[in-house]
Design a protein around this motif. Sequence first.
Motif, PDB file in Angstrom:
ATOM      1  N   ARG A 182       0.826  -1.221   0.000  1.00 17.43           N
ATOM      2  CA  ARG A 182       0.000   0.000   0.000  1.00 17.43           C
ATOM      3  C   ARG A 182       0.855   1.264   0.000  1.00 17.43           C
ATOM      4  N   LYS A 192      -8.371  13.775   6.880  1.00 17.46           N
ATOM      5  CA  LYS A 192      -9.466  13.324   7.734  1.00 17.46           C
ATOM      6  C   LYS A 192      -8.889  12.500   8.881  1.00 17.46           C
ATOM      7  N   THR A 222      -5.331   8.711  10.467  1.00 22.00           N
ATOM      8  CA  THR A 222      -5.245   9.867   9.576  1.00 22.00           C
ATOM      9  C   THR A 222      -5.325   9.400   8.134  1.00 22.00           C
ATOM     10  N   LYS A 223      -6.250   9.967   7.382  1.00 20.73           N
ATOM     11  CA  LYS A 223      -6.395   9.639   5.970  1.00 20.73           C
ATOM     12  C   LYS A 223      -6.182  10.910   5.153  1.00 20.73           C
ATOM     13  N   VAL A 224      -5.287  10.819   4.178  1.00 18.51           N
ATOM     14  CA  VAL A 224      -4.918  11.970   3.355  1.00 18.51           C
ATOM     15  C   VAL A 224      -5.385  11.714   1.927  1.00 18.51           C
ATOM     16  N   TYR A 225      -6.017  12.739   1.324  1.00 25.05           N
ATOM     17  CA  TYR A 225      -6.559  12.581  -0.027  1.00 25.05           C
ATOM     18  C   TYR A 225      -6.122  13.734  -0.923  1.00 25.05           C
ATOM     19  N   TYR A 273      -7.525  15.453  -4.590  1.00 24.88           N
ATOM     20  CA  TYR A 273      -8.752  15.473  -5.405  1.00 24.88           C
ATOM     21  C   TYR A 273      -8.435  15.992  -6.813  1.00 24.88           C
ATOM     22  N   ALA A 296     -11.399  11.235  -5.447  1.00 21.16           N
ATOM     23  CA  ALA A 296     -10.413  11.317  -4.368  1.00 21.16           C
ATOM     24  C   ALA A 296      -9.421  10.168  -4.495  1.00 21.16           C
ATOM     25  N   TYR A 297      -8.148  10.465  -4.307  1.00 26.95           N
ATOM     26  CA  TYR A 297      -7.084   9.470  -4.327  1.00 26.95           C
ATOM     27  C   TYR A 297      -6.399   9.482  -2.957  1.00 26.95           C
ATOM     28  N   ARG A 298      -6.462   8.363  -2.262  1.00 26.61           N
ATOM     29  CA  ARG A 298      -5.890   8.309  -0.923  1.00 26.61           C
ATOM     30  C   ARG A 298      -4.374   8.088  -0.987  1.00 26.61           C
ATOM     31  N   PHE A 330      -1.834   6.623   1.172  1.00 29.39           N
ATOM     32  CA  PHE A 330      -1.647   5.801   2.367  1.00 29.39           C
ATOM     33  C   PHE A 330      -0.300   6.105   3.028  1.00 29.39           C
TER      34      PHE A 330
END
Length: 350
Positions: free
Chosen positions: A82, A115, A129-132, A134, A143-145, A147
């Motif tokens: 990931r 987020k 913590t999730k980072v995106y 756009y 949205a592209y995460r 990881f």
Amino acid sequence: MTENKPVKGSIKIQIKFIFVWGILIGCLLYFLNFLYFFGLFKIFRLFGLIGSIGWSLLYRVTKWPIAILTGIVIAGIMVVFRRVTVLVTKDSVVIKKIGQKVQLSIDDFEGADIKKKMHTIWYIVIVSTKVYLYFRNPNGTKAYRLFGFSDRKLEQVMQYIREQRSNNMPIEEKVEALNPLKEDTPFNDIVISSAQIRHDERKMILRISGIGLILLVFAFIAVLVHVGMEISLIINILFLLCVLFGAVLIQLQHLSRKLMHCPEIIRINKNAMWIGEKCFSYTGISYINMTSPRKENNSIFPVQYWMTVEESEKTFKYWLGSQASFGEYEDFCKTLEQAMLMHADKLRYK
């Protein structure tokens, strides 16, 4: 900006993921080990010798404490597959990981988001913590995460994108974008009322303190009902009240110190920025370092907004309030980004 410079996920976050999720997966595997006593091994025996060998291996790797080591190995494999690298080039943003590569037009970039969410597992609080990123596409926005990315890594990507888009923009478009930021127009005045900030910050501190006091009173009543009035209980309650009172005084004193660095007005135009009576020319400064408008706190206290200007080996630090007192901070950052189109590399977020 150096072209084709990659940004990889945070090693610290990935190590944390491996250990936290490794332990959780290990505990789950240990739980599955108990299925042995429910006759699950009989199902494996239906596959003959291969099934027996498979069951034997499964039983061994899920025994305590080997299960924890197995969980850490599984979590490590998840991190490897990931792990994301973001590559910003002249015309595109490439998001890639093992077995997957997505190339997106830098002109379609719309923004980013962080987020954070708190999870409680067995009385252990874990903040995820999730980072995106756009990007526009024919069907809307996708949205592209990213990881394993931290706030700092995201700001590094955003910095490269902002610089590259500025480099790609024709000079005529830059001039057109800077037209609203002419000198001597009230449009550029950012009024920061220190009196209003003091009022809002004091209100926030007292609100949090009030919640703490209410929880303390309820805890006192609950203990009193079950235990009864005791000297030790009264002493403990008085001690906690003193701690709460001391914390309020410290916060108010800290607020007074921050207000000493709070400007009353900031004026922005296409050539310079005035903070109070001090003028900072964009060509004369080394950089402006600001708190990211995307930053989120893990505590109950709001994010504090700071701005640092480096000029001729001198550092000027300003406090611009917080999420509780300066709700227009993101608009302020966008105005400054627009004004510094010609010097995008000098504006940084942290």
